[in-house]
Write a protein that holds these residues in place. Structure first.
Motif, PDB file in Angstrom:
ATOM      1  N   ARG A 160       1.977  11.221   1.729  1.00 23.62           N
ATOM      2  CA  ARG A 160       1.922  11.927   3.009  1.00 23.62           C
ATOM      3  C   ARG A 160       2.153  13.425   2.848  1.00 23.62           C
ATOM      4  NH1 ARG A 160      -0.577   8.367   4.393  1.00 23.62           N
ATOM      5  NH2 ARG A 160      -0.086   6.720   5.882  1.00 23.62           N
ATOM      6  N   ARG A 165      -8.648   2.645   0.532  1.00 19.83           N
ATOM      7  CA  ARG A 165      -7.376   3.237   0.091  1.00 19.83           C
ATOM      8  C   ARG A 165      -7.438   4.738   0.321  1.00 19.83           C
ATOM      9  NH1 ARG A 165      -6.092   1.646  -5.066  1.00 19.83           N
ATOM     10  NH2 ARG A 165      -7.744   0.099  -5.266  1.00 19.83           N
ATOM     11  N   GLN A 166      -6.268   5.357   0.234  1.00 19.09           N
ATOM     12  CA  GLN A 166      -6.218   6.819   0.334  1.00 19.09           C
ATOM     13  C   GLN A 166      -6.775   7.431  -0.945  1.00 19.09           C
ATOM     14  OE1 GLN A 166      -2.338   8.735  -0.044  1.00 19.09           O
ATOM     15  NE2 GLN A 166      -2.799  10.047   1.710  1.00 19.09           N
ATOM     16  N   SER A 213     -12.489   5.467  -0.019  1.00 19.44           N
ATOM     17  CA  SER A 213     -11.477   5.904   0.958  1.00 19.44           C
ATOM     18  C   SER A 213     -11.398   4.969   2.156  1.00 19.44           C
ATOM     19  CB  SER A 213     -11.785   7.326   1.430  1.00 19.44           C
ATOM     20  OG  SER A 213     -12.951   7.369   2.225  1.00 19.44           O
ATOM     21  N   ARG A 240       0.855  -1.180   0.000  1.00 14.75           N
ATOM     22  CA  ARG A 240       0.000   0.000   0.000  1.00 14.75           C
ATOM     23  C   ARG A 240       0.899   1.241   0.000  1.00 14.75           C
ATOM     24  NH1 ARG A 240      -5.169   1.316   2.646  1.00 14.75           N
ATOM     25  NH2 ARG A 240      -5.182  -0.800   3.471  1.00 14.75           N
ATOM     26  N   MET A 263       0.774   4.607  -7.263  1.00 15.00           N
ATOM     27  CA  MET A 263      -0.422   5.428  -7.095  1.00 15.00           C
ATOM     28  C   MET A 263      -0.945   5.815  -8.478  1.00 15.00           C
ATOM     29  SD  MET A 263       0.878   7.885  -3.957  1.00 15.00           S
ATOM     30  CE  MET A 263       2.303   8.510  -4.841  1.00 15.00           C
ATOM     31  N   SER A 287      -3.248   1.156  -2.994  1.00 15.82           N
ATOM     32  CA  SER A 287      -2.462   2.388  -3.057  1.00 15.82           C
ATOM     33  C   SER A 287      -3.349   3.579  -3.368  1.00 15.82           C
ATOM     34  CB  SER A 287      -1.359   2.257  -4.118  1.00 15.82           C
ATOM     35  OG  SER A 287      -0.427   1.277  -3.734  1.00 15.82           O
ATOM     36  N   ALA A 288      -2.785   4.759  -3.175  1.00 15.24           N
ATOM     37  CA  ALA A 288      -3.566   5.992  -3.272  1.00 15.24           C
ATOM     38  C   ALA A 288      -4.025   6.250  -4.700  1.00 15.24           C
ATOM     39  CB  ALA A 288      -2.733   7.163  -2.773  1.00 15.24           C
ATOM     40  N   GLU A 302       0.943   5.261  -0.076  1.00 16.78           N
ATOM     41  CA  GLU A 302       0.119   6.429   0.184  1.00 16.78           C
ATOM     42  C   GLU A 302       0.987   7.682   0.191  1.00 16.78           C
ATOM     43  OE1 GLU A 302      -3.452   4.614   2.943  1.00 16.78           O
ATOM     44  OE2 GLU A 302      -1.698   5.462   3.950  1.00 16.78           O
ATOM     45  N   PRO A 315      -4.229   9.358   5.661  1.00 16.76           N
ATOM     46  CA  PRO A 315      -4.949   8.203   5.120  1.00 16.76           C
ATOM     47  C   PRO A 315      -6.429   8.527   4.988  1.00 16.76           C
ATOM     48  CG  PRO A 315      -3.452   7.549   6.882  1.00 16.76           C
ATOM     49  CD  PRO A 315      -3.485   9.050   6.891  1.00 16.76           C
TER      50      PRO A 315
END
Length: 870
Positions: free
Chosen positions: A72, A669-670, A666, A68, A169, A639-640, A70, A93
């Motif tokens: 930040r 996932r982000q 959401s 995963r 992503m 993943s985002a 993401e 997240p």
């Protein structure tokens, strides 16, 4: 194995040109320069660049490849559009929304995220076009990501490919929707992992078509070959020229040697003689030239004998010996006469005097010179002291030496030897006279021999003069003269034979062959260009064969089973049903053909119109969202995903569905959304509340003449009451109070803005608490089920009205005559406390009522419950 990894492993089986082409296509479709370079590599052109094979790092990462992934934070931007440096855009997240008005820098961040996630075709990210100084600086940014919860900073430099992990992503941009109008009423969608193979297939088709056109043009432009009789060897060779012909070897075989050129000249003369019946005159001329050439050869041979290397070396030796003897004699004289007063001492008159004295002494019965202590000079009759006796002794050693005679003998030998050196000028005159009218190679050989002899003669002259240089030891060759004389003898016989008919036919046949070869050689540039053109055409034809896409199609059929699954088709159907009002009139199919592994959305019969004419912009964008969300839905990764202005051109119904869909997504996932649409932000807030997830908001804005300034929350009017109050309290304490204390001239302006935001906060409190969210400014729906929580009373209305009246003079433009002074921090604090007290009181009432009143079962019950509360 993951799809991108499978594509890479398959690429290893491809030839180097195709792996290079794949690598280039990861940066998007080929431009003209790229096509030229690929064709050069494909056709093995001499100036082709080195092929660089695709590597796994060139491909986007499969979503689940790294776990995963993401986002930040995006920070420390340098030369990315005109986005302000020193800003940090943070993400959490779950569901993230970044709001920005037009021109706030939102699109710049969107371009950057699409670039680093390799979503769609790469696009150029400009520097600040209004700052010329940024043109030379690097374009960099820091991306903080989390991989399965473990945070990791990633430096991005746009001059190189970003780290592959970022492409785990996925970014969506409605303006770059990945679907194509394949037929008038068919839309195609290519899943992300297979878009590269689609590009490869299409690129090869375009290259093949371009190469076919180029081959045709080259065939038309081939230079015309000369016409040569097919009865000759050269004519038959010319008729068989093809792409495999070695034109250089052909021309080399056709080229005439010097002897053949001479033969050709002789045959031309013979042919002319045959035609003019001049064989007798030519025979006589050949006989004369043979004799003259031999005479010139004899003259050169005699001169070579007289000026042999050994003869010149002997002159060198005699002169060196003479120089050595002369040097010895000079040394002896220097020792004997070094202290004498007369310069002529030791020379002729002095020597005569010496020998006369010697004879006088002998006649007198004494020795001369006398070395006894009582010695007397025979000339002056005086006693000789020791010094005089020693001096006479040195004179005796000088006159008794044989060096003088040796020098005389050597000089005589040199003169005798030098007389044998020939006069090269005279030899040259003789040779040139004899060789007049001979071929150039004969006179050239004679001149070379004369040059060697001239050099040796010069060395001999210098040796006689006492100057020593290297002897020309090159061999004097007169082979060409002998060969020419022999050839002339042969011509004598040949010209005599010209009067024979069989010989005449033989001459004309041989002449025809040599003439054909001359034509072939004269046309060597044309032949070389023609053959080279055929070779290029052959390479192009071979390249077209290599560009066949069958292997790509086979691979796509194999990957289709892993990509175009029934699960994906069902997901597309579900998304289209929610986002597209014409969904009931669309057929969905999956297939792979000609490098295309796609999902087809076809308008059902009897529709014959073009899709672009049937679907609106909003519907087409809704389709692109449907494809994107379907891929996200069936993905096993977490993943985002990043969406840039996804609701452009969408109506409210579709926006509401998209907000709900993203809020639900959401949870897995982000989800990061960039938007300028405030109503959509509100829909996201509502959807997040319904889904039980938190919406993390930030704002991009223009401030202090800079773009992309980050505010840590959504705009005030989009915050909940609690956040709104906290923000007002923070601004009052950290900004307004310090400005008031130092009497900052900006205090009044900022205080007025604060009061305006306070008044807006009352609007928010009314929505959140008094009306319990039943009616929202950005919502198209009335939340009937929240009516039971409404706490409106006339007293609350009067209280709110009174508080808002206090804020109104500063929230609106008032007449100048009534213009009051700015509120003091104490007054602002009192106004804020009144609002805070109202909010806390109303919020507590709502919580109590929620606990006390059960949720109604239907709308009618809700209305009755609300009425009872009022």
């Amino acid at each position: 194995m993951l799809l991108q990894a499978r594509v890479f492993e398959w690429s290893k089986t491809l030839p180097s040109w195709q792996r290079d082409l794949l690598r280039r296509l990861t940066a998007g479709p080929l431009d003209d320069a790229g096509q030229i370079e690929v064709v050069k590599i494909l056709t093995d052109a001499s100036d082709a660049p080195a092929s660089v094979p695709i590597e796994l790092k060139d491909l986007p990462a499969d979503e689940g490849e790294h776990g995963r992934v993401e986002l930040r934070a995006i920070r420390d931007l340098h030369n990315i559009n005109c986005l302000a440096p020193g800003q940090t855009l943070s993400f959490k997240p779950g569901l993230n929304a970044i709001f920005g008005d037009n021109g706030s820098g939102k699109s710049g961040y969107g371009r950057l995220t699409r670039r680093v996630t390799r979503s769609g075709e790469p696009e150029e990210i400009l520097r600040d076009v209004f700052d010329p100084g940024s043109a030379s600086g690097p374009q960099t940014a820091e991306f903080d990501i989390a991989v399965d919860g473990v945070e990791k900073p990633v430096t991005v430099d746009l001059s190189t490919d970003p780290e592959r992990i970022l492409s785990a992503m996925a970014a969506f941009d409605a303006s770059r929707a990945q679907f194509f109008l394949a037929k008038p009423n068919v839309i195609e969608h290519v899943p992300r992992p297979l878009r590269l193979l689609r590009l490869l297939s299409h690129a090869q088709d375009r290259l093949a078509e371009n190469l076919r056109e180029r081959a045709q043009q080259r065939r038309a432009a081939l230079p015309v070959l000369p016409t040569i009789s097919p009865d000759t060897v050269a004519g038959r060779a010319l008729a068989q020229i093809n792409a495999d012909t070695d034109s250089a070897a052909l021309i080399s075989l056709a080229a005439l040697s010097n002897a053949e050129k001479t033969t050709l000249e002789e045959l031309e003369i013979s042919a002319a003689a045959i035609r003019a019946d001049q064989s007798q005159q030519l025979e006589a001329a050949a006989r004369t030239q043979a004799a003259s050439t031999r005479s010139a050869g004899r003259a050169l041979s005699e001169a070579d004998t007289q000026l042999s290397v050994a003869a010149v070396a002997e002159l060198h030796d005699l002169r060196r010996r003479l120089d050595d003897v002369s040097a010895g004699e000079r040394a002896l004289a220097d020792r004997a006469f070094a202290d004498q007063r007369f310069e002529a001492t030791g020379q002729g008159p002095w020597r005569e005097m010496w020998f006369a004295a010697e004879r006088f002494a002998q006649a007198s019965g004494t020795a001369f010179p006398d070395t006894d202590d009582a010695a007397v000079c025979p000339l002056c009759q005086q006693d000789l002291d020791a010094a005089a006796r020693q001096r006479l002794q040195r004179f005796q050693e000088f006159v008794s030496s044989t060096l003088r005679q040796q020098a005389v003998d050597l000089d005589d030998q040199i003169k005798a030897k030098f007389k044998t050196v020939p006069d090269i000028k005279s030899v040259r005159t003789t040779v040139h006279s004899e060789l007049r009218g001979t071929p150039a190679e004969v006179t050239t050989a004679a001149d070379e021999a004369l040059a060697i002899l001239d050099c040796r003669a010069a060395v001999a002259h210098k040796a006689v003069a006492g100057e020593f240089v290297e002897i020309c030891d090159h061999e004097v060759r007169i082979d060409a003269l002998r060969a020419h004389a022999d050839a002339q003898d042969a011509l004598v016989q040949r010209h005599a034979s010209l009067r024979n008919e069989d010989e005449q036919r033989k001459i004309m046949t041989q002449l025809g062959e040599l003439r054909a070869r001359v034509v072939l050689v004269d046309a060597q540039d044309t032949i070389s260009k023609h053959v080279n053109g055929l070779k290029v055409i052959a390479r192009i034809d071979a390249a077209v064969t290599k560009l066949n896409t069958q292997k790509i199609n086979n691979k796509l059929r194999e990957l289709q089973e892993a990509t175009i699954t029934e699960r994906l088709r069902k997901a597309v159907e579900d998304e289209v049903r929610e986002l597209d009002p014409v969904a009931s009139r669309i057929e969905i199919k999956g297939h792979a053909n000609k490098g295309e592994t796609v999902i087809h959305l076809k308008l059902q019969e009897p529709c014959r119109a073009k899709v672009g004419n049937v679907l609106s912009d909003g519907e087409q964008r809704a389709l692109s969202l449907a494809f994107f969300l379907a891929e996200v839905a069936v993905s096993d990764g977490r993943s985002a995903i990043i969406l840039d202005d996804p609701v452009s051109s969408l109506d409210h119904q579709r926006r509401a569905y998209l907000a709900e869909r993203l809020a639900q997504e959401s949870k897995r996932r982000q989800v990061i959304v960039f938007t300028h649409d405030m109503a959509f932000i509100h829909l996201l807030q509502e959807a997040a509340g319904e889904a039980g997830v938190e919406l993390h908001g930030q704002t991009l804005q223009r401030a202090f003449h800079q773009v992309g300034m980050v505010a840590s929350d959504l705009p005030m009017k989009m915050l909940g009451s609690a956040k709104h109050l906290r923000a007002l309290r923070h601004r009052l304490r950290s900004d307004l109070v310090p400005k008031h204390k130092r009497q900052d001239p900006l205090y009044e302006q900022e205080a007025n803005r604060w009061v305006t935001d306070l008044r807006n906060a009352y609007d928010q409190v009314i929505e959140d608490t008094v009306l319990n969210g039943t009616v929202r400014r950005f919502s198209a729906h009335v939340q009937v089920r929240r009516l039971h929580g409404v706490k409106w009373t006339p007293e609350i209305a009067k209280r709110i009205d009174k508080a808002m009246r206090k804020a109104s003079p500063k929230a609106h433009y008032e007449p100048l005559a009534l213009h009051p002074g700015p509120h003091t921090p104490a007054q602002l604090t009192a106004m804020l406390e009144e609002l805070s007290s109202l909010y806390e009181e109303m919020a507590s009432k709502i919580e109590t009522s929620i606990e006390a009143v059960p949720e109604p079962a239907d709308t009618e019950s809700v209305v009755r419950a609300a009425q009872s509360q009022v």
